[in-house]
Design a protein around this motif. Structure first.
Motif, PDB file in Angstrom:
ATOM      1  N   THR A 128     -20.434  21.010  12.451  1.00  0.00           N
ATOM      2  CA  THR A 128     -20.706  21.830  11.266  1.00  0.00           C
ATOM      3  C   THR A 128     -21.703  22.958  11.530  1.00  0.00           C
ATOM      4  O   THR A 128     -21.940  23.786  10.651  1.00  0.00           O
ATOM      5  CB  THR A 128     -21.258  20.962  10.120  1.00  0.00           C
ATOM      6  N   MET A 129     -22.268  23.030  12.702  1.00  0.00           N
ATOM      7  CA  MET A 129     -23.244  24.082  13.021  1.00  0.00           C
ATOM      8  C   MET A 129     -22.504  25.327  13.511  1.00  0.00           C
ATOM      9  O   MET A 129     -22.589  25.720  14.670  1.00  0.00           O
ATOM     10  CB  MET A 129     -24.257  23.589  14.056  1.00  0.00           C
ATOM     11  N   ILE A 130     -21.765  25.951  12.582  1.00  0.00           N
ATOM     12  CA  ILE A 130     -20.987  27.145  12.917  1.00  0.00           C
ATOM     13  C   ILE A 130     -21.458  28.322  12.073  1.00  0.00           C
ATOM     14  O   ILE A 130     -22.110  28.135  11.050  1.00  0.00           O
ATOM     15  CB  ILE A 130     -19.468  26.920  12.710  1.00  0.00           C
ATOM     16  N   GLN A 131     -21.128  29.533  12.507  1.00  0.00           N
ATOM     17  CA  GLN A 131     -21.429  30.743  11.753  1.00  0.00           C
ATOM     18  C   GLN A 131     -20.173  31.606  11.687  1.00  0.00           C
ATOM     19  O   GLN A 131     -19.273  31.448  12.501  1.00  0.00           O
ATOM     20  CB  GLN A 131     -22.562  31.511  12.433  1.00  0.00           C
ATOM     21  N   HIS A 132     -20.143  32.499  10.709  1.00  0.00           N
ATOM     22  CA  HIS A 132     -18.972  33.360  10.519  1.00  0.00           C
ATOM     23  C   HIS A 132     -19.361  34.829  10.597  1.00  0.00           C
ATOM     24  O   HIS A 132     -20.413  35.237  10.112  1.00  0.00           O
ATOM     25  CB  HIS A 132     -18.328  33.091   9.156  1.00  0.00           C
ATOM     26  N   ASP A 133     -18.474  35.618  11.195  1.00  0.00           N
ATOM     27  CA  ASP A 133     -18.662  37.067  11.245  1.00  0.00           C
ATOM     28  C   ASP A 133     -18.532  37.649   9.841  1.00  0.00           C
ATOM     29  O   ASP A 133     -17.794  37.127   9.008  1.00  0.00           O
ATOM     30  CB  ASP A 133     -17.588  37.718  12.127  1.00  0.00           C
ATOM     31  N   GLY A 134     -19.212  38.740   9.603  1.00  0.00           N
ATOM     32  CA  GLY A 134     -19.055  39.457   8.341  1.00  0.00           C
ATOM     33  C   GLY A 134     -19.976  38.997   7.233  1.00  0.00           C
ATOM     34  O   GLY A 134     -19.913  39.508   6.114  1.00  0.00           O
ATOM     35  N   TYR A 135     -20.846  38.030   7.502  1.00  0.00           N
ATOM     36  CA  TYR A 135     -21.819  37.572   6.506  1.00  0.00           C
ATOM     37  C   TYR A 135     -23.085  37.187   7.250  1.00  0.00           C
ATOM     38  O   TYR A 135     -23.096  36.226   8.016  1.00  0.00           O
ATOM     39  CB  TYR A 135     -21.284  36.374   5.718  1.00  0.00           C
ATOM     40  N   GLY A 136     -24.133  37.964   7.037  1.00  0.00           N
ATOM     41  CA  GLY A 136     -25.387  37.721   7.740  1.00  0.00           C
ATOM     42  C   GLY A 136     -26.552  37.613   6.778  1.00  0.00           C
ATOM     43  O   GLY A 136     -26.377  37.414   5.572  1.00  0.00           O
ATOM     44  N   GLU A 137     -27.744  37.776   7.318  1.00  0.00           N
ATOM     45  CA  GLU A 137     -28.961  37.638   6.530  1.00  0.00           C
ATOM     46  C   GLU A 137     -29.037  38.666   5.391  1.00  0.00           C
ATOM     47  O   GLU A 137     -29.507  38.344   4.300  1.00  0.00           O
ATOM     48  CB  GLU A 137     -30.202  37.740   7.427  1.00  0.00           C
ATOM     49  N   LYS A 138     -28.546  39.873   5.617  1.00  0.00           N
ATOM     50  CA  LYS A 138     -28.593  40.900   4.566  1.00  0.00           C
ATOM     51  C   LYS A 138     -27.709  40.512   3.373  1.00  0.00           C
ATOM     52  O   LYS A 138     -28.104  40.661   2.219  1.00  0.00           O
ATOM     53  CB  LYS A 138     -28.166  42.261   5.119  1.00  0.00           C
ATOM     54  N   GLU A 139     -26.507  40.024   3.658  1.00  0.00           N
ATOM     55  CA  GLU A 139     -25.594  39.593   2.586  1.00  0.00           C
ATOM     56  C   GLU A 139     -26.178  38.388   1.848  1.00  0.00           C
ATOM     57  O   GLU A 139     -26.065  38.277   0.618  1.00  0.00           O
ATOM     58  CB  GLU A 139     -24.208  39.254   3.147  1.00  0.00           C
ATOM     59  N   LEU A 140     -26.816  37.496   2.597  1.00  0.00           N
ATOM     60  CA  LEU A 140     -27.436  36.313   1.994  1.00  0.00           C
ATOM     61  C   LEU A 140     -28.574  36.717   1.057  1.00  0.00           C
ATOM     62  O   LEU A 140     -28.683  36.186  -0.052  1.00  0.00           O
ATOM     63  CB  LEU A 140     -27.945  35.365   3.089  1.00  0.00           C
ATOM     64  N   GLU A 141     -29.389  37.660   1.466  1.00  0.00           N
ATOM     65  CA  GLU A 141     -30.480  38.148   0.614  1.00  0.00           C
ATOM     66  C   GLU A 141     -29.943  38.699  -0.700  1.00  0.00           C
ATOM     67  O   GLU A 141     -30.504  38.436  -1.773  1.00  0.00           O
ATOM     68  CB  GLU A 141     -31.288  39.222   1.335  1.00  0.00           C
ATOM     69  N   VAL A 142     -28.845  39.448  -0.639  1.00  0.00           N
ATOM     70  CA  VAL A 142     -28.230  40.008  -1.854  1.00  0.00           C
ATOM     71  C   VAL A 142     -27.735  38.865  -2.752  1.00  0.00           C
ATOM     72  O   VAL A 142     -27.979  38.877  -3.967  1.00  0.00           O
ATOM     73  CB  VAL A 142     -27.074  40.974  -1.496  1.00  0.00           C
ATOM     74  N   ASP A 143     -27.063  37.875  -2.174  1.00  0.00           N
ATOM     75  CA  ASP A 143     -26.542  36.753  -2.964  1.00  0.00           C
ATOM     76  C   ASP A 143     -27.664  35.919  -3.583  1.00  0.00           C
ATOM     77  O   ASP A 143     -27.510  35.371  -4.677  1.00  0.00           O
ATOM     78  CB  ASP A 143     -25.630  35.867  -2.115  1.00  0.00           C
ATOM     79  N   LEU A 144     -28.805  35.821  -2.907  1.00  0.00           N
ATOM     80  CA  LEU A 144     -29.919  35.020  -3.434  1.00  0.00           C
ATOM     81  C   LEU A 144     -30.623  35.684  -4.619  1.00  0.00           C
ATOM     82  O   LEU A 144     -31.419  35.032  -5.307  1.00  0.00           O
ATOM     83  CB  LEU A 144     -30.928  34.720  -2.320  1.00  0.00           C
ATOM     84  N   GLU A 145     -30.309  36.950  -4.884  1.00  0.00           N
ATOM     85  CA  GLU A 145     -30.862  37.606  -6.069  1.00  0.00           C
ATOM     86  C   GLU A 145     -30.287  36.999  -7.349  1.00  0.00           C
ATOM     87  O   GLU A 145     -30.897  37.086  -8.401  1.00  0.00           O
ATOM     88  CB  GLU A 145     -30.584  39.111  -6.021  1.00  0.00           C
TER      89      GLU A 145
END
Length: 163
Positions: free
Chosen positions: A68-85
């Motif tokens: 389960t320790m995987i990551q996906h292209d196209g979604y990074g820390e910047k996108e996460l910051e926006v979603d956490l708003e």
């Protein structure tokens, strides 16, 4: 989220169900593990085309390896910051988590999580959906068998206290 925080694991097509008495239904979202927090994002600005491609790629990835320790292209820390708003998304520090464990069922793998946030205790179980039924309400039809152990170990190793 802190400025130096990095995503360690990013799971999509995650089904979250409350473990409260008489709770019905659940939510689909992303489970994101950073080096300091665990987040469940169910309100995202990510595009639908990206979401569909990534969920299909994740299924293929889990067929090859259950980790389960995987990551996906196209979604990074910047996108996460926006979603956490969006306040409806959940961000937990590792020390907010009072209990985390996993369980294998015949139909799939479950991650159990208990935490206290803002004086409120919550209990959820998470699974990764492979296939969905859309009518009358969106529900997972088929779940993936995955290995939650590295995910759980990552959190437990970074907690200051455990119960």
């Amino acid at each position: 989220m802190q400025p130096d925080e990095k995503i360690q694991a990013h799971l999509v097509s995650v089904w979250r169900e409350s473990k409260k008495f008489l709770s019905i239904g659940g939510r689909e979202g992303m489970l994101i593990l950073t080096d300091k927090h665990l987040m469940f994002i169910h309100k995202t600005k990510a595009k639908m085309a990206w979401w569909k491609a990534i969920t299909q790629r994740q299924v293929v990835s889990f067929i090859k390896s259950k980790n389960t320790m995987i990551q996906h292209d196209g979604y990074g820390e910047k996108e996460l910051e926006v979603d956490l708003e969006d306040d409806r998304n959940v961000e937990l520090s590792f020390d907010d988590i009072s209990s985390i464990s996993f369980e294998e069922k015949e139909w799939g793998s479950l991650l159990h999580l208990e935490y206290e946030k803002d004086g409120k205790e919550e209990k959820f179980q998470f699974s990764i959906a492979q296939d969905w039924v859309k009518y009358p309400a969106k529900e997972p039809m088929k779940h993936m068998k995955v290995d939650w152990s590295p995910f759980v170990k990552y959190i437990k190793d970074r907690q200051k206290f455990t119960k």
